[in-house]
Design a protein around this motif. Sequence first.
Motif, PDB file in Angstrom:
ATOM      1  N   UNK A 120     -34.220  -0.283   8.463  1.00 28.30           N
ATOM      2  CA  UNK A 120     -34.526  -0.389   7.035  1.00 28.30           C
ATOM      3  C   UNK A 120     -34.301  -1.803   6.508  1.00 28.30           C
ATOM      4  N   UNK A 121     -33.268  -2.484   7.012  1.00 29.14           N
ATOM      5  CA  UNK A 121     -33.033  -3.869   6.600  1.00 29.14           C
ATOM      6  C   UNK A 121     -34.226  -4.748   6.970  1.00 29.14           C
ATOM      7  N   UNK A 122     -34.755  -4.568   8.174  1.00 27.75           N
ATOM      8  CA  UNK A 122     -35.903  -5.364   8.606  1.00 27.75           C
ATOM      9  C   UNK A 122     -37.170  -4.958   7.857  1.00 27.75           C
ATOM     10  N   UNK A 123     -37.330  -3.679   7.606  1.00 31.30           N
ATOM     11  CA  UNK A 123     -38.485  -3.198   6.846  1.00 31.30           C
ATOM     12  C   UNK A 123     -38.502  -3.795   5.443  1.00 31.30           C
ATOM     13  N   UNK A 124     -37.334  -3.833   4.803  1.00 31.29           N
ATOM     14  CA  UNK A 124     -37.233  -4.409   3.460  1.00 31.29           C
ATOM     15  C   UNK A 124     -37.627  -5.880   3.472  1.00 31.29           C
ATOM     16  N   UNK A 137     -24.508 -10.076  13.178  1.00 29.98           N
ATOM     17  CA  UNK A 137     -25.049 -11.428  13.314  1.00 29.98           C
ATOM     18  C   UNK A 137     -26.415 -11.398  13.986  1.00 29.98           C
ATOM     19  N   UNK A 138     -26.558 -10.568  15.011  1.00 26.51           N
ATOM     20  CA  UNK A 138     -27.845 -10.465  15.697  1.00 26.51           C
ATOM     21  C   UNK A 138     -28.913  -9.895  14.765  1.00 26.51           C
ATOM     22  N   UNK A 139     -28.531  -8.933  13.944  1.00 21.81           N
ATOM     23  CA  UNK A 139     -29.486  -8.357  13.001  1.00 21.81           C
ATOM     24  C   UNK A 139     -29.901  -9.381  11.949  1.00 21.81           C
ATOM     25  N   UNK A 140     -28.966 -10.229  11.542  1.00 20.41           N
ATOM     26  CA  UNK A 140     -29.300 -11.279  10.575  1.00 20.41           C
ATOM     27  C   UNK A 140     -30.309 -12.264  11.174  1.00 20.41           C
ATOM     28  N   UNK A 141     -30.172 -12.562  12.462  1.00 24.86           N
ATOM     29  CA  UNK A 141     -31.145 -13.430  13.121  1.00 24.86           C
ATOM     30  C   UNK A 141     -32.497 -12.733  13.197  1.00 24.86           C
ATOM     31  N   UNK A 142     -32.492 -11.442  13.564  1.00 26.53           N
ATOM     32  CA  UNK A 142     -33.738 -10.685  13.625  1.00 26.53           C
ATOM     33  C   UNK A 142     -34.432 -10.678  12.262  1.00 26.53           C
ATOM     34  N   UNK A 162     -35.725  -5.064  19.929  1.00 28.94           N
ATOM     35  CA  UNK A 162     -35.630  -5.145  21.383  1.00 28.94           C
ATOM     36  C   UNK A 162     -35.075  -6.501  21.815  1.00 28.94           C
ATOM     37  N   UNK A 163     -35.547  -7.558  21.178  1.00 31.83           N
ATOM     38  CA  UNK A 163     -35.101  -8.909  21.521  1.00 31.83           C
ATOM     39  C   UNK A 163     -33.596  -9.079  21.304  1.00 31.83           C
ATOM     40  N   UNK A 164     -33.061  -8.447  20.268  1.00 31.73           N
ATOM     41  CA  UNK A 164     -31.637  -8.581  19.947  1.00 31.73           C
ATOM     42  C   UNK A 164     -30.791  -7.443  20.518  1.00 31.73           C
ATOM     43  N   UNK A 165     -31.389  -6.613  21.380  1.00 33.80           N
ATOM     44  CA  UNK A 165     -30.685  -5.495  22.014  1.00 33.80           C
ATOM     45  C   UNK A 165     -30.112  -4.515  20.989  1.00 33.80           C
ATOM     46  N   UNK A 166     -30.852  -4.271  19.920  1.00 32.35           N
ATOM     47  CA  UNK A 166     -30.395  -3.349  18.874  1.00 32.35           C
ATOM     48  C   UNK A 166     -31.282  -2.111  18.758  1.00 32.35           C
ATOM     49  N   UNK A 167     -32.234  -1.954  19.677  1.00 30.16           N
ATOM     50  CA  UNK A 167     -33.158  -0.825  19.588  1.00 30.16           C
ATOM     51  C   UNK A 167     -32.425   0.508  19.572  1.00 30.16           C
ATOM     52  N   UNK A 168     -31.365   0.627  20.368  1.00 26.77           N
ATOM     53  CA  UNK A 168     -30.620   1.876  20.450  1.00 26.77           C
ATOM     54  C   UNK A 168     -29.809   2.196  19.207  1.00 26.77           C
ATOM     55  N   UNK A 169     -29.643   1.197  18.313  1.00 26.03           N
ATOM     56  CA  UNK A 169     -28.860   1.400  17.085  1.00 26.03           C
ATOM     57  C   UNK A 169     -29.725   1.229  15.836  1.00 26.03           C
ATOM     58  N   UNK A 182     -22.107 -12.684   5.644  1.00 22.15           N
ATOM     59  CA  UNK A 182     -22.891 -11.475   5.852  1.00 22.15           C
ATOM     60  C   UNK A 182     -23.523 -11.024   4.537  1.00 22.15           C
ATOM     61  N   UNK A 183     -24.830 -10.800   4.538  1.00 23.04           N
ATOM     62  CA  UNK A 183     -25.491 -10.324   3.322  1.00 23.04           C
ATOM     63  C   UNK A 183     -26.513  -9.225   3.635  1.00 23.04           C
ATOM     64  N   UNK A 184     -26.203  -8.428   4.637  1.00 22.25           N
ATOM     65  CA  UNK A 184     -27.040  -7.289   4.974  1.00 22.25           C
ATOM     66  C   UNK A 184     -26.761  -6.130   4.011  1.00 22.25           C
TER      67      UNK A 184
END
Length: 279
Positions: A93-97, A139-144, A118-125, A83-85
């Motif tokens: 913010x992680x994706x924006x960066x 893990x899903x956020x790392x893929x995104x 939306x694809x990783x079902x993380x929109x609500x978080x 993990x390196x988020x």
Amino acid sequence: MLVFENLTKKYGDITAVDNLNLKIEEGEFFGLLGPNGAGKTTTIRMLSTLTPPTGGSISMDGRKMDRNLTELKAKIGVVPQHMNLEGEMTAWQNLELHGRLYGLRKELRRKRIDELLQFTDLSGRAHEPVKNFSGGMKRKLMIARALMHAPRILLLDEPTVGLDAAVRRKMWDLMKELNKNGLTVLLTTHYIEEAEVLCTRVGLMNGGRLVELDTPKRLIEKTGKFVLEYFDHGTTRTSFFNSRQEAIESAAGMEGSVNIRPANLEDTFIKLTNRKVGD
């Protein structure tokens, strides 16, 4: 698309990857399967240009990989094993960066962030600190994040390690959907079932060498479709057969516990290398 020619990596007297020769086609879901220390992660690190090879080369679309060739590196998305988020930052913010680091325009960044959350079902978080996420969500956020710059190749290094079975299967669905949409995926794993379910072809690695290469089905058929397991003098022994009937006939008259089951990739790996995946 990807060509590995005599790829070698040495650390002093230790050879982590030993003359790897391999071709991966565009749109393929390819798996490198092997135990810890087999050379899988080192191969991924050389492909992503984090580690220079000691010898040999890697080519993409006919051009040799080089850490200074930004346009080639931009075609690759990497999901590392560890993990390196940024835990104090939110998912958004992680994706924006990441998008800013790749020079994406503001409009495109925002569009990609919305699509991937939306694809990783993380929109609500999206606006929660990542440190509060579960292992599966991270893990899903790392893929995104790896997909933010729309790469052609996705490198997944043990992406489901440490996840429970239910979460792992959800991750499998996510990875299958990515490949279905045309993305080339290179997966390293020591989970047998993962390689069987996901990969169109599998390379078995051991001691830095590629020992076998084929589809999961054909690899299993090379050793035998059925396994006879029996306990003999304190050791569980196995015999391989092309049919269940042959296994049944061989088991006739045996005393003690006997088990006949379909063979899997782990059986193939053990027979070919005498080492169990995961050791």
